[in-house]
Design an enzyme around this catalytic site. Structure first.
Site, PDB file in Angstrom:
ATOM      1  N   ASP A 174      36.236  48.364  38.783  1.00 51.44           N
ATOM      2  CA  ASP A 174      34.866  48.196  39.125  1.00 51.44           C
ATOM      3  C   ASP A 174      33.988  47.313  38.161  1.00 51.44           C
ATOM      4  O   ASP A 174      34.364  47.099  37.080  1.00 51.44           O
ATOM      5  CB  ASP A 174      34.362  49.646  39.246  1.00 51.44           C
ATOM      6  CG  ASP A 174      34.877  50.543  40.350  1.00 51.44           C
ATOM      7  OD1 ASP A 174      35.560  50.135  41.191  1.00 51.44           O
ATOM      8  OD2 ASP A 174      34.953  51.940  40.167  1.00 51.44           O
ATOM      9  N   SER A 187      55.113  43.932  49.804  1.00 54.18           N
ATOM     10  CA  SER A 187      55.897  44.642  49.156  1.00 54.18           C
ATOM     11  C   SER A 187      56.570  45.510  50.143  1.00 54.18           C
ATOM     12  O   SER A 187      55.581  46.219  50.768  1.00 54.18           O
ATOM     13  CB  SER A 187      55.725  45.144  47.993  1.00 54.18           C
ATOM     14  OG  SER A 187      55.659  44.205  46.848  1.00 54.18           O
ATOM     15  N   ASP A 210      41.727  51.089  44.650  1.00 52.04           N
ATOM     16  CA  ASP A 210      41.206  50.568  43.623  1.00 52.04           C
ATOM     17  C   ASP A 210      41.059  51.139  42.300  1.00 52.04           C
ATOM     18  O   ASP A 210      40.506  52.430  42.115  1.00 52.04           O
ATOM     19  CB  ASP A 210      39.708  50.427  44.276  1.00 52.04           C
ATOM     20  CG  ASP A 210      38.533  49.773  43.593  1.00 52.04           C
ATOM     21  OD1 ASP A 210      39.022  48.805  42.630  1.00 52.04           O
ATOM     22  OD2 ASP A 210      37.269  49.558  43.731  1.00 52.04           O
TER      23      ASP A 210
END
Length: 825
Positions: A367, A292, A364
């Site tokens: 988890d 992107s 991130d």
């Protein structure tokens, strides 16, 4: 006997009618499908169909007018917010109902109900990862906020107004093929679609592969081959940007961090089953990225003196298209761009003051935790017994009894893997997932405020409601400003927290405080005169909070080279910046098939082959222009050679490890350029010691063998990579394959076999006017029997754009620009 002979045909006819009127297994009721009045033929749409109409819609508060141009792009003019979003819901359903239905079924794990047992594993995964769990929380948040409750309720009512108007003959063709009917729309389904996008954009993490590889490799090798940031990376936020001071403390790494991480060891080996990857729920991510891009250029560097914003988010290439183009007008809002069928508002676009675009941030936000289970009732946490919260999931399966799956919820979130649904590392353990998308987020409020924002401060206030998925949010306005925010809700973590699967029995691994969103990395009007993001690392090392993520660099290097060289040097080299209109230049950059990887790796490979063949290494010169053009056979040769060489370098060292878990192509390219004697070139499965020259020679030979096998079908790059717009049913009759388009994951125009630029947009924000260009791969209609099903495909393939008709916010419009008019009252 005469009566018996007369009765047999009647019995056979009755049996045939009974059989054809009912579905069998996954087959639809063929009699209904073949009915010439109500079946598939009813969906054929004439080329000259007149969409002009005046109708009464129960639920509207005041009349609404919809102008449609010849591309069937609706421009909705309403007198209040309720009617604006009610009408948007009706229009979305009118053109894309089946798509909306199937995508929200997929999001919530309800595909088996219409597709049968083959979809059961997928549905179980969707439930187990917490899609419905998170959507329910977000619905609560959206319905507590008065503005988003009004918007969501109105949108849902508009969708249902269309559903209630349908007769059997009017059902979209796919319903007839699959033998089911639409059910009522709900606010939850719109929330599920938002979570579906969050899953697509934040679902992939490297927790499982990093956990496995961390124990398998020496630390120095792991750090070199799997760096948190690629050496030489060009961050999204320009180097030298001064960040906001941190308000949260720097968390110290726990004394014995190794005890806080799960350990898989050498055995059991990583294994893939069906479509599982290391997350167990997504197809393998191709190592060169799906891509992107967005960038904004200051008016100081444009011919017109106006800033330009460009965006081309690369997502799955499907039909019907992911996006639906439209304009929304009501008191206080006049916005144009692309919307998601199933959700209200404009996602990427502009209004009469500002423009904005997104790329995935890849920081991130998901988890995994290994749960210390005691029994089916409880688990251990901090030495104390904690009870699971259980939830029974009833999954309807077409032609079969309901499947009942028990979900177990912990302090960390839902247990995604257990003995009944094993994780991809086959540890045999219970593993729970903590994901930002589980939270009660309200991204709809962010879109609502962004659509209405008139300046930078209002835009920033709006995006403070955007928590997941994390996005690089680009901005430009008519006042001349450009800006970018690495936006989302992030957690203050200690170093390496969440990088690996963690032990769930220790409170040290729990998520801590939210980082205040105002401290997210951002920049306004940087001195370099432009901002660019392409899924690369977000910041340099001066950013005060630690984070990890899955970052890609090839397109970033090329975009920054293209923009930086052209803007700073004002040369005519990429292409003639000073010789052509800015819009044309931007189109060329968005459609660029120039490969940074080929530019740097191909000469090294060729020099080795020249030396082995006793050719003058200086005689070769530039191999070709390094463009992965559609018709290029050189592009095919390079990509095959690179793929084989990449495998030959790593496959022996990462035996039994899937290829998408090996070191990245960026790391591999840098290894070729910097270390011709690295240990990784030796094939440890053979007694002799191989060198880089040996594996390059072998790779060339294998490439020639591969080319020999495929040359009958054409060696042009587009033939080999086979970019396909596949209908969501995967029916070839509704799909388009072997599209003549170049590019790959290592080029700005990152068009792969099933991913590519889902919406190319260029907007010039002049003080006196707004000029927009755009195109997406598909058409406005989701009906394969409509001439508007594939309207934009040829333009998209050839790199052409449409002028975006942005109508002023006033009662009377220029009739010469409008082909059809709907009036609802």
């Amino acid at each position: 006997m005469r009566f018996l002979r007369a009765g047999i045909p009647i019995i056979i006819t009755a049996a045939l009618v009974w059989t054809l009127d009912r579905p069998h297994g996954t087959l639809p009721a063929l009699g209904r499908l073949l009915d010439p009045v109500n079946g598939w033929a009813a969906n054929a749409e004439p080329v000259g169909k007149d969409f002009t109409q005046t109708s009464h819609l129960n639920g509207l508060l005041q009349p609404v007018t919809i102008w449609m141009e010849d591309r069937l792009v609706p421009h909705v003019r309403a007198q209040n917010d309720h009617d604006l979003y009610f009408t948007q819901g009706f229009i979305h359903a009118y053109f894309r109902l089946w798509q909306m239905d199937m995508e929200t079924r997929a999001a919530g794990g309800n595909i088996s109900e219409v597709a049968g047992e083959k979809a059961l594993k997928f549905d179980r995964m969707q439930r187990r990862k917490g899609m419905v769990f998170g959507a329910e929380h977000s619905v609560e948040a959206m319905e507590k906020e008065p503005r988003t409750k009004l918007v969501l309720d109105a949108y849902t009512d508009g969708v249902n107004a269309f559903i209630h108007s349908l007769k059997d003959r009017d059902l979209p063709l796919e319903y007839k093929l699959m033998g089911f009917k639409p059910t009522e729309w709900t606010n939850l389904r719109s929330a599920l679609l938002m979570k579906y996008m969050a899953d697509d954009l934040t679902g992939y993490t490297e927790d499982f592969p990093h956990t496995y590889l961390r124990d398998r490799l020496p630390k120095d090798e792991f750090d070199k081959l799997f760096p948190e940031k690629i050496p030489g990376y060009k961050p999204v936020i320009p180097e030298g940007t001064k960040f906001e001071p941190r308000s949260l403390p720097i968390l110290s790494v726990p004394g014995i961090p190794d005890s806080l991480f799960a350990h898989f060891g050498e055995q059991p080996a990583i294994a893939y089953n069906d479509q599982d990857d290391m997350n167990g729920d997504k197809k393998e991510i191709e190592r060169e990225g799906i891509g992107s891009n967005n960038w904004a250029i200051s008016g100081k560097h444009t011919q017109s003196g106006a800033p330009i914003l460009c965006n081309d988010p690369h997502l799955g290439l499907n039909l019907p298209s992911l996006w639906f183009e439209m304009q929304l007008q009501a008191p206080g809002v006049n916005t144009y761009g692309v919307s998601l069928p199933g959700d209200p508002g404009i996602v990427i676009g502009f209004n009469d003051s500002i423009s904005w675009g997104f790329t995935n941030n890849y920081r991130d936000v998901k988890d995994f935790y290994m749960i210390d289970g005691i029994d089916d009732q409880c688990y251990n946490f901090n030495g104390t017994k904690h009870f699971y919260r259980k939830r029974m999931e009833h999954i309807k399966v077409k032609g079969k009894p309901d499947f009942i799956d028990t979900l177990y919820f912990t302090l960390h979130g839902p247990v995604i893997y257990d003995e009944r649904f094993p994780d991809p590392a086959h540890t045999g353990k219970k593993i729970a997932v903590t994901w930002m998308a589980h939270r009660a987020t309200n991204e709809l409020l962010a879109l609502y405020e962004m659509n209405r924002a008139q300046n930078y401060d209002q835009f920033v206030n709006g995006i403070m409601n955007f928590q997941c998925p994390a996005q690089n949010m680009l901005y430009a306005d008519r006042a001349g400003n450009i800006a970018l925010w690495g936006q989302g809700q992030f957690i203050n973590k200690w170093k390496d927290q969440g990088k690996y699967v963690m032990e769930g029995k220790d409170s040290l691994t729990l998520w801590g405080q939210n980082i205040p969103m105002r401290e997210n990395p951002h920049v306004l009007n940087p001195p370099q005169g432009y901002i660019a993001s392409a899924n690369q690392a977000v910041t340099d090392s001066t950013y005060p909070y630690w984070y990890n993520g899955h970052f890609l660099e090839f397109r970033s290097w090329e975009i920054n080279q293209a923009l930086g060289d052209s803007l700073m040097k004002a040369t005519s080299g990429y292409p003639g910046f000073s010789d052509v209109p800015n819009e044309v230049w931007m189109q060329k950059v968005q459609n660029s098939t120039y490969s940074y990887l080929a530019e740097h790796a191909a000469p090294v490979m060729q020099q080795i082959m020249d030396r082995l063949n006793n050719r003058d290494k200086d005689a070769t010169g530039k191999l070709w222009d390094y463009n992965l053009d559609a018709d290029s056979k050189n592009a095919t040769a390079f990509q095959i050679t690179w793929s084989i060489l990449y495998a030959n370098i790593w496959k022996d060292d990462f035996k039994n490890v899937p290829e998408n878990l090996w070191p990245t192509p960026e790391v591999t390219m840098q290894l070729l350029l910097s270390d011709t004697a690295a240990k990784w070139y030796d094939d440890i499965s053979t007694p002799q010691k191989e060198t880089l020259s040996d594996i390059v020679k072998l790779s060339y030979k294998q490439t020639m063998d591969s080319i020999e096998k495929i040359k009958a079908n054409g060696l042009e790059w587009y033939q080999v990579k086979n970019t396909t717009l596949a209908h969501l049913t995967k029916l070839p009759a509704f799909s388009y394959d072997h599209l003549k388009v170049g590019g790959w994951g290592n080029t700005i125009n990152a068009v792969k076999s099933d991913h590519g630029p889902s919406w190319r947009m260029i907007v010039e924000m002049d003080k006196d006017s707004i000029r927009g260009l755009g195109v997406y791969p598909g058409g406005q209609s989701g009906n394969p029997g409509s001439p508007y099903y594939n309207t934009f495909v040829d333009h998209w393939v050839t790199g052409n754009y449409y002028n975006l008709l942005f109508l002023p916010n006033q009662e009377k419009q220029d009739a010469s620009k409008i082909k059809y008019t709907w009036t609802f009252n």
